[in-house]
Design a protein around this motif. Structure first.
Motif, PDB file in Angstrom:
ATOM      1  N   UNK A  82     -46.502   7.984 -17.625  1.00  0.00           N
ATOM      2  CA  UNK A  82     -45.240   8.491 -17.074  1.00  0.00           C
ATOM      3  C   UNK A  82     -45.088   9.994 -17.311  1.00  0.00           C
ATOM      4  N   UNK A  83     -45.649  10.478 -18.414  1.00  0.00           N
ATOM      5  CA  UNK A  83     -45.578  11.908 -18.699  1.00  0.00           C
ATOM      6  C   UNK A  83     -46.603  12.705 -17.907  1.00  0.00           C
ATOM      7  N   UNK A  84     -47.807  12.140 -17.736  1.00  0.00           N
ATOM      8  CA  UNK A  84     -48.901  12.910 -17.167  1.00  0.00           C
ATOM      9  C   UNK A  84     -48.954  12.839 -15.645  1.00  0.00           C
ATOM     10  N   UNK A  85     -48.507  11.718 -15.050  1.00  0.00           N
ATOM     11  CA  UNK A  85     -48.615  11.560 -13.588  1.00  0.00           C
ATOM     12  C   UNK A  85     -47.821  12.618 -12.825  1.00  0.00           C
ATOM     13  N   UNK A  86     -46.566  12.938 -13.223  1.00  0.00           N
ATOM     14  CA  UNK A  86     -45.842  13.991 -12.482  1.00  0.00           C
ATOM     15  C   UNK A  86     -46.544  15.346 -12.515  1.00  0.00           C
ATOM     16  N   UNK A  87     -47.394  15.570 -13.502  1.00  0.00           N
ATOM     17  CA  UNK A  87     -48.091  16.850 -13.600  1.00  0.00           C
ATOM     18  C   UNK A  87     -49.435  16.843 -12.891  1.00  0.00           C
ATOM     19  N   UNK A  88     -49.975  15.661 -12.598  1.00  0.00           N
ATOM     20  CA  UNK A  88     -51.341  15.596 -12.072  1.00  0.00           C
ATOM     21  C   UNK A  88     -51.432  14.730 -10.823  1.00  0.00           C
ATOM     22  N   UNK A  89     -51.549  13.433 -11.013  1.00  0.00           N
ATOM     23  CA  UNK A  89     -51.902  12.533  -9.913  1.00  0.00           C
ATOM     24  C   UNK A  89     -50.841  12.448  -8.826  1.00  0.00           C
ATOM     25  N   UNK A  90     -49.580  12.676  -9.152  1.00  0.00           N
ATOM     26  CA  UNK A  90     -48.519  12.563  -8.145  1.00  0.00           C
ATOM     27  C   UNK A  90     -48.771  13.528  -6.993  1.00  0.00           C
ATOM     28  N   UNK A  91     -49.188  14.750  -7.318  1.00  0.00           N
ATOM     29  CA  UNK A  91     -49.430  15.755  -6.278  1.00  0.00           C
ATOM     30  C   UNK A  91     -50.693  15.419  -5.494  1.00  0.00           C
ATOM     31  N   UNK A  92     -51.688  14.910  -6.188  1.00  0.00           N
ATOM     32  CA  UNK A  92     -52.932  14.514  -5.520  1.00  0.00           C
ATOM     33  C   UNK A  92     -52.676  13.371  -4.543  1.00  0.00           C
ATOM     34  N   UNK A  93     -51.953  12.340  -5.002  1.00  0.00           N
ATOM     35  CA  UNK A  93     -51.654  11.202  -4.143  1.00  0.00           C
ATOM     36  C   UNK A  93     -50.715  11.587  -3.011  1.00  0.00           C
ATOM     37  N   UNK A  94     -49.748  12.477  -3.299  1.00  0.00           N
ATOM     38  CA  UNK A  94     -48.856  12.947  -2.240  1.00  0.00           C
ATOM     39  C   UNK A  94     -49.620  13.666  -1.143  1.00  0.00           C
ATOM     40  N   UNK A  95     -50.596  14.486  -1.546  1.00  0.00           N
ATOM     41  CA  UNK A  95     -51.430  15.166  -0.569  1.00  0.00           C
ATOM     42  C   UNK A  95     -52.249  14.195   0.263  1.00  0.00           C
ATOM     43  N   UNK A  96     -52.788  13.160  -0.383  1.00  0.00           N
ATOM     44  CA  UNK A  96     -53.566  12.151   0.346  1.00  0.00           C
ATOM     45  C   UNK A  96     -52.699  11.414   1.365  1.00  0.00           C
ATOM     46  N   UNK A  97     -51.455  11.129   0.995  1.00  0.00           N
ATOM     47  CA  UNK A  97     -50.553  10.446   1.925  1.00  0.00           C
ATOM     48  C   UNK A  97     -50.271  11.321   3.150  1.00  0.00           C
ATOM     49  N   UNK A  98     -50.121  12.623   2.929  1.00  0.00           N
ATOM     50  CA  UNK A  98     -49.885  13.522   4.055  1.00  0.00           C
ATOM     51  C   UNK A  98     -51.128  13.623   4.936  1.00  0.00           C
ATOM     52  N   UNK A  99     -52.312  13.606   4.317  1.00  0.00           N
ATOM     53  CA  UNK A  99     -53.556  13.572   5.095  1.00  0.00           C
ATOM     54  C   UNK A  99     -53.606  12.308   5.940  1.00  0.00           C
TER      55      UNK A  99
END
Length: 220
Positions: free
Chosen positions: A46-63
């Motif tokens: 919960x602490x690390x995802x907002x700093x890392x994977x959330x942006x990566x996954x958000x970008x993949x969803x936009x792709x």
């Protein structure tokens, strides 16, 4: 993620190492202790995802949305795009392999970042192959569609099988299996789901957990 990798301890984590044996003992403890370990893991994520994977996954969803708008899920990729993806996948995967065998713990951590990047062109290649396969026959991936309809139930089923096997039935496997063995077990579980899911959907329209989830949501 690159900055976080610089904080890694220069200690190698391999089967039989002191740290591996400590982890194996901790995750083989009684149930209440494992629940606490899981809660710690969830808190860390919960602490690390907002700093890392959330942006990566958000970008993949936009792709994914952009590819959908361009018709890639209906026609596949253009030839030049497919060639570029193949070249990128080969280069990034080769770099990942070189870094993962490095004697530097930091470079090994960096290999995980390169691996995530190499997954993008590789996923696009899979997308192209799947679309082309479905153009010849709409039923070629029917077993996978069935598993998708029962995704929640299948996920929990494989967790139950894994916990039963590695914790209760044959816990000694944790210290003896190698990577190939784990891959074979994963393939076996995947094959079992591909067989059971279509069979289940012949008699039921929803999985047991999917049905329970819908009932709980409808009540709220």
């Amino acid at each position: 993620m690159a900055l976080l990798s610089l904080l890694v301890e220069p200690e190698y984590y391999y089967r039989g190492s002191e740290f591996h044996l400590q982890q194996l003992q901790a995750w083989s403890a009684n149930y209440s202790d494992i629940v606490l370990l899981q809660l710690n893991q969830v808190g860390y994520m919960l602490l690390i995802i907002p700093l890392t994977l959330m942006w990566f996954l958000g970008g993949l969803m936009m792709w994914g949305m952009a590819l959908y708008q361009q018709g890639a899920f209906e026609h596949g990729l253009e030839r030049t795009t497919l060639i570029k993806c193949a070249i990128a996948a080969i280069i990034l995967s080769s770099l990942d392999s070189l870094l993962s065998f490095s004697s530097s713990a930091i470079l090994v951590e960096f290999s995980a970042i390169v691996m995530m990047l190499s997954a993008i062109p590789m996923a696009l290649i899979y997308l192209h192959l799947i679309v082309k396969a479905c153009q010849d026959s709409t039923h070629v991936l029917a077993p996978f569609q069935a598993v998708g309809k029962l995704a929640f139930s299948c996920y929990i089923l494989q967790s139950i099988i894994g916990v039963s096997l590695f914790r209760y039935l044959m816990p000694e496997l944790n210290a003896s299996l190698d990577r190939v063995d784990y891959i074979l077990i994963a393939l076996g579980l995947s094959g079992l789901q591909l067989l059971l899911a279509p069979l289940y959907l012949r008699y039921f329209s929803q999985g047991p957990l999917e049905s329970l989830w819908r009932k709980l949501v409808s009540k709220n």
